[in-house]
Design a protein around this motif. Structure first.
Motif, PDB file in Angstrom:
ATOM      1  N   HIS A  12      35.341  41.877  49.620  1.00 16.80           N
ATOM      2  CA  HIS A  12      33.914  41.929  49.947  1.00 16.80           C
ATOM      3  C   HIS A  12      33.155  41.114  48.894  1.00 16.80           C
ATOM      4  O   HIS A  12      32.754  41.648  47.860  1.00 16.80           O
ATOM      5  N   LEU A  13      32.966  39.841  49.174  1.00 14.38           N
ATOM      6  CA  LEU A  13      32.271  38.971  48.237  1.00 14.38           C
ATOM      7  C   LEU A  13      30.825  38.765  48.662  1.00 14.38           C
ATOM      8  O   LEU A  13      30.518  38.716  49.852  1.00 14.38           O
ATOM      9  N   GLU A  14      29.954  38.603  47.690  1.00 16.59           N
ATOM     10  CA  GLU A  14      28.608  38.121  47.981  1.00 16.59           C
ATOM     11  C   GLU A  14      28.675  36.647  48.369  1.00 16.59           C
ATOM     12  O   GLU A  14      27.950  36.198  49.249  1.00 16.59           O
ATOM     13  N   ALA A  15      29.577  35.898  47.710  1.00 13.70           N
ATOM     14  CA  ALA A  15      29.790  34.486  48.044  1.00 13.70           C
ATOM     15  C   ALA A  15      31.027  33.995  47.297  1.00 13.70           C
ATOM     16  O   ALA A  15      31.373  34.522  46.231  1.00 13.70           O
ATOM     17  N   PRO A  16      31.721  32.984  47.827  1.00 10.88           N
ATOM     18  CA  PRO A  16      32.776  32.341  47.042  1.00 10.88           C
ATOM     19  C   PRO A  16      32.211  31.838  45.719  1.00 10.88           C
ATOM     20  O   PRO A  16      31.079  31.358  45.655  1.00 10.88           O
ATOM     21  N   GLY A  17      32.990  31.964  44.672  1.00  5.76           N
ATOM     22  CA  GLY A  17      32.526  31.592  43.346  1.00  5.76           C
ATOM     23  C   GLY A  17      32.000  32.750  42.543  1.00  5.76           C
ATOM     24  O   GLY A  17      31.668  32.601  41.363  1.00  5.76           O
ATOM     25  N   ASN A  18      31.892  33.952  43.161  1.00  2.00           N
ATOM     26  CA  ASN A  18      31.534  35.151  42.389  1.00  2.00           C
ATOM     27  C   ASN A  18      32.591  35.446  41.344  1.00  2.00           C
ATOM     28  O   ASN A  18      33.788  35.214  41.570  1.00  2.00           O
ATOM     29  N   MET A  19      32.175  36.019  40.232  1.00  2.00           N
ATOM     30  CA  MET A  19      33.138  36.636  39.327  1.00  2.00           C
ATOM     31  C   MET A  19      33.673  37.894  40.003  1.00  2.00           C
ATOM     32  O   MET A  19      32.950  38.579  40.738  1.00  2.00           O
ATOM     33  N   ILE A  20      34.957  38.190  39.767  1.00  2.00           N
ATOM     34  CA  ILE A  20      35.634  39.302  40.439  1.00  2.00           C
ATOM     35  C   ILE A  20      36.372  40.149  39.406  1.00  2.00           C
ATOM     36  O   ILE A  20      36.984  39.615  38.473  1.00  2.00           O
ATOM     37  N   LEU A  21      36.324  41.452  39.593  1.00  2.00           N
ATOM     38  CA  LEU A  21      37.151  42.389  38.821  1.00  2.00           C
ATOM     39  C   LEU A  21      37.702  43.418  39.787  1.00  2.00           C
ATOM     40  O   LEU A  21      37.017  44.382  40.145  1.00  2.00           O
ATOM     41  N   ALA A  22      38.924  43.219  40.224  1.00  2.00           N
ATOM     42  CA  ALA A  22      39.540  44.136  41.174  1.00  2.00           C
ATOM     43  C   ALA A  22      40.150  45.332  40.457  1.00  2.00           C
ATOM     44  O   ALA A  22      40.423  45.292  39.255  1.00  2.00           O
ATOM     45  N   LEU A  23      40.386  46.377  41.206  1.00  2.00           N
ATOM     46  CA  LEU A  23      41.012  47.576  40.652  1.00  2.00           C
ATOM     47  C   LEU A  23      42.384  47.261  40.073  1.00  2.00           C
ATOM     48  O   LEU A  23      42.846  47.921  39.138  1.00  2.00           O
ATOM     49  N   SER A  24      43.015  46.211  40.604  1.00  2.00           N
ATOM     50  CA  SER A  24      44.353  45.832  40.136  1.00  2.00           C
ATOM     51  C   SER A  24      44.325  44.875  38.943  1.00  2.00           C
ATOM     52  O   SER A  24      45.386  44.512  38.427  1.00  2.00           O
ATOM     53  N   SER A  25      43.149  44.468  38.485  1.00  2.00           N
ATOM     54  CA  SER A  25      43.067  43.485  37.391  1.00  2.00           C
ATOM     55  C   SER A  25      43.630  44.076  36.105  1.00  2.00           C
ATOM     56  O   SER A  25      43.138  45.103  35.618  1.00  2.00           O
ATOM     57  N   PRO A  26      44.649  43.427  35.514  1.00  2.00           N
ATOM     58  CA  PRO A  26      45.255  43.956  34.286  1.00  2.00           C
ATOM     59  C   PRO A  26      44.412  43.647  33.051  1.00  2.00           C
ATOM     60  O   PRO A  26      43.598  42.722  33.047  1.00  2.00           O
ATOM     61  N   PHE A  27      44.626  44.415  32.009  1.00  2.00           N
ATOM     62  CA  PHE A  27      43.880  44.254  30.758  1.00  2.00           C
ATOM     63  C   PHE A  27      44.526  43.199  29.863  1.00  2.00           C
ATOM     64  O   PHE A  27      44.610  43.365  28.642  1.00  2.00           O
ATOM     65  N   SER A  28      44.954  42.122  30.452  1.00  2.00           N
ATOM     66  CA  SER A  28      45.557  41.007  29.714  1.00  2.00           C
ATOM     67  C   SER A  28      45.626  39.817  30.658  1.00  2.00           C
ATOM     68  O   SER A  28      45.379  39.960  31.872  1.00  2.00           O
ATOM     69  N   GLY A  29      45.926  38.653  30.119  1.00  2.00           N
ATOM     70  CA  GLY A  29      46.075  37.477  30.961  1.00  2.00           C
ATOM     71  C   GLY A  29      44.805  36.652  31.059  1.00  2.00           C
ATOM     72  O   GLY A  29      43.799  36.931  30.396  1.00  2.00           O
ATOM     73  N   PRO A  30      44.814  35.614  31.897  1.00  2.00           N
ATOM     74  CA  PRO A  30      43.684  34.670  31.982  1.00  2.00           C
ATOM     75  C   PRO A  30      42.353  35.322  32.355  1.00  2.00           C
ATOM     76  O   PRO A  30      41.303  34.942  31.829  1.00  2.00           O
ATOM     77  N   ARG A  31      42.379  36.290  33.258  1.00  2.00           N
ATOM     78  CA  ARG A  31      41.119  36.926  33.654  1.00  2.00           C
ATOM     79  C   ARG A  31      40.523  37.704  32.482  1.00  2.00           C
ATOM     80  O   ARG A  31      39.325  37.566  32.176  1.00  2.00           O
ATOM     81  N   PHE A  32      41.319  38.516  31.853  1.00  2.00           N
ATOM     82  CA  PHE A  32      40.818  39.307  30.731  1.00  2.00           C
ATOM     83  C   PHE A  32      40.326  38.393  29.617  1.00  2.00           C
ATOM     84  O   PHE A  32      39.265  38.629  29.024  1.00  2.00           O
ATOM     85  N   GLU A  33      41.068  37.332  29.342  1.00  2.00           N
ATOM     86  CA  GLU A  33      40.666  36.392  28.302  1.00  2.00           C
ATOM     87  C   GLU A  33      39.350  35.706  28.675  1.00  2.00           C
ATOM     88  O   GLU A  33      38.490  35.467  27.826  1.00  2.00           O
ATOM     89  N   GLY A  34      39.180  35.388  29.968  1.00  2.00           N
ATOM     90  CA  GLY A  34      37.929  34.785  30.416  1.00  2.00           C
ATOM     91  C   GLY A  34      36.744  35.693  30.189  1.00  2.00           C
ATOM     92  O   GLY A  34      35.677  35.256  29.720  1.00  2.00           O
ATOM     93  N   TYR A  35      36.894  36.962  30.510  1.00  2.00           N
ATOM     94  CA  TYR A  35      35.798  37.906  30.286  1.00  2.00           C
ATOM     95  C   TYR A  35      35.571  38.156  28.794  1.00  2.00           C
ATOM     96  O   TYR A  35      34.425  38.339  28.360  1.00  2.00           O
ATOM     97  N   ARG A  36      36.632  38.161  28.023  1.00  2.00           N
ATOM     98  CA  ARG A  36      36.466  38.331  26.575  1.00  2.00           C
ATOM     99  C   ARG A  36      35.649  37.185  25.994  1.00  2.00           C
ATOM    100  O   ARG A  36      34.720  37.392  25.196  1.00  2.00           O
ATOM    101  N   ARG A  37      35.955  35.964  26.412  1.00  2.00           N
ATOM    102  CA  ARG A  37      35.215  34.792  25.920  1.00  2.00           C
ATOM    103  C   ARG A  37      33.779  34.799  26.438  1.00  2.00           C
ATOM    104  O   ARG A  37      32.856  34.371  25.735  1.00  2.00           O
TER     105      ARG A  37
END
Length: 449
Positions: free
Chosen positions: A86-111
């Motif tokens: 359920h996106l507002e639009a393509p290009g939204n930032m996303i955090l799914a229930l399955s998103s792990p606390f490590s890896g490229p996504r977590f690093e992106g949010y940390r930065r």
């Protein structure tokens, strides 16, 4: 030539520069000016690989780094989506229930957290689930409070699927997704989150009697319709650190028959305070009945779109901090808002024209914002174009410079032509300004001597 500003009266802005302590987290905003959420649509996007989609990009880091340097009391991101279906639009930032606390996504949010906080602002992530306000091309069977389809307002411009009423298990999953996202962002270094319960998105769909026709524990009375929000809040407070900021954006009124009324908004803020929300941002309007303009001459004179409704709500708040968003453009009106009992002012489009607006007001003595384009639609599109420019480390164009406006209008014409042809596989983010040589961000032309 310097940009054209709204006429502003001579007023002492010092009240806008006073720190604001939050009652439940204990966090302190350095001043009363908040850069509010606007959709950026700049995250990674691959429709064939959602695990690679919705990750903060360098553009987002640069955009929020510049806002972070702008002297804001608080900076709120655009909506981060908690359900990738359920996106507002393509290009939204996303955090799914399955998103792990490590890896490229977590690093992106940390930065991203580092960038947004680098100037001392309190940095909040807005969490959202669009519910029925997901376009049909992205979700043909959206979830909502009840099976009430969006067909009016923006619903007449784009196609939205008929939603189904959320099941008990879906409600549990929605709650878990919001709580997971909040804990995830806390671990990534964010100061807090704002729940988006305005503008007709899923949490607002549960709140509003126009979209919530349930007869179970999540429908009927106001406390039942707010139950999804309060249970999410309790989950976040139970899982995140004690100093984590919890904010919410709500409608002060919906501008439609049988909608969420100002009286109910007043009751709601008492309920929200009981569940330890630090900040309540008051806005208004939905996709069906947009309210982002002046309805009466009295509000036009006072600038804020929702000021009269907000003043009915504020006396019911004892500890939480209240902000008003929408329409305020002069320092005098900002100071008046604080004197009326509000604790702060939220600014959206002006923050894209002037990312350092608080510095201009509190240090440099500016009395008003730069004037946008007259049309609301063009002004909103220009705000997106400005965000794109800032994310590319370019100085936002001056809306009072005709050559720059002509370049924007050329890009706007192309964007409008592309809009009906777009597919769910592409990101149609913001207008690209044509025929204007961009200036590096931070380079401001001085008036001729």
């Amino acid at each position: 030539m310097p940009p054209t500003r709204y006429p502003g009266r001579d007023v002492d802005p010092s009240s806008l520069g006073t720190p604001l302590a939050l009652p439940f987290s204990g966090a302190v905003l350095p001043n009363r000016l908040m850069k509010v959420a606007m959709t950026e649509r700049m995250a990674s996007w691959d429709p064939d690989d959602m695990d690679a989609s919705g990750i903060p990009t360098q553009q987002l880091l640069d955009l929020y780094g510049h806002w972070g340097d702008g002297g804001w009391g608080a900076v709120v991101t655009g909506n981060i989506i908690v359900d990738p279906t359920h996106l507002e639009a393509p290009g939204n930032m996303i955090l799914a229930l399955s998103s792990p606390f490590s890896g490229p996504r977590f690093e992106g949010y940390r930065r991203l957290a580092v960038a947004g906080k680098r100037g001392g602002s309190v940095f909040l992530a807005q969490l959202n689930h669009p519910g029925r306000q997901t376009e049909h091309a992205l979700q043909a069977d959206p979830v909502s409070a009840s099976a009430v389809q969006l067909t009016k307002g923006y619903g007449a411009l784009s196609r939205y699927g008929k939603p189904h009423a959320a099941s008990a298990s879906e409600i549990e999953g929605i709650k878990a997704a919001f709580v997971h996202a909040a804990v995830y962002l806390s671990e990534a270094g964010f100061d807090g989150v704002e729940l988006h319960a305005a503008h007709g998105y899923l949490l607002a769909q549960f709140l509003s009697p126009t979209t919530n026709r349930r007869s179970d524990a999540y429908g009927g009375s106001l406390s039942n319709r707010a139950r999804l929000i309060t249970e999410i809040a309790d989950g976040i407070r139970g899982a995140a650190a004690p100093g984590f900021v919890l904010a919410i954006k709500i409608n002060s009124v919906e501008f439609q028959d049988a909608g969420f009324s100002a009286d109910e908004a007043a009751q709601l803020v008492e309920l929200l305070e009981a569940h330890r929300f630090d900040i309540i941002e008051l806005s208004g309007g939905t996709y069906e009945a947009p309210g982002w303009h002046h309805k009466k001459e009295s509000t036009r004179k006072r600038e804020a779109f929702f000021i009269e409704f907000a003043e009915l709500v504020v006396p019911h708040v004892k500890r939480a901090r209240t902000f008003i968003t929408g329409g305020i453009r002069t320092v005098g009106a900002m100071v008046d808002a604080l004197e009326s009992g509000l604790d702060g002012v939220g600014l959206g489009r002006p923050s894209t024209t002037e990312p350092r607006l608080p510095i201009e007001i509190l240090r440099n003595g500016e009395k008003a914002c730069i004037k946008p384009l007259d049309s609301w639609a063009l002004g909103a599109s220009l705000a997106g174009a400005h965000m794109l420019q800032i994310s590319l480390n370019q100085q936002p164009i001056d809306p009072s410079d005709q050559a720059s406006v002509d370049g924007f209008l050329k890009g706007f014409t192309k964007w409008i032509a592309a809009f009906p042809m777009r597919s769910s596989r592409e990101v149609l983010d913001h207008v690209r300004i044509e025929s204007v040589t961009p200036r590096p961000y931070g380079i401001v032309e001085l008036p001729a001597v």
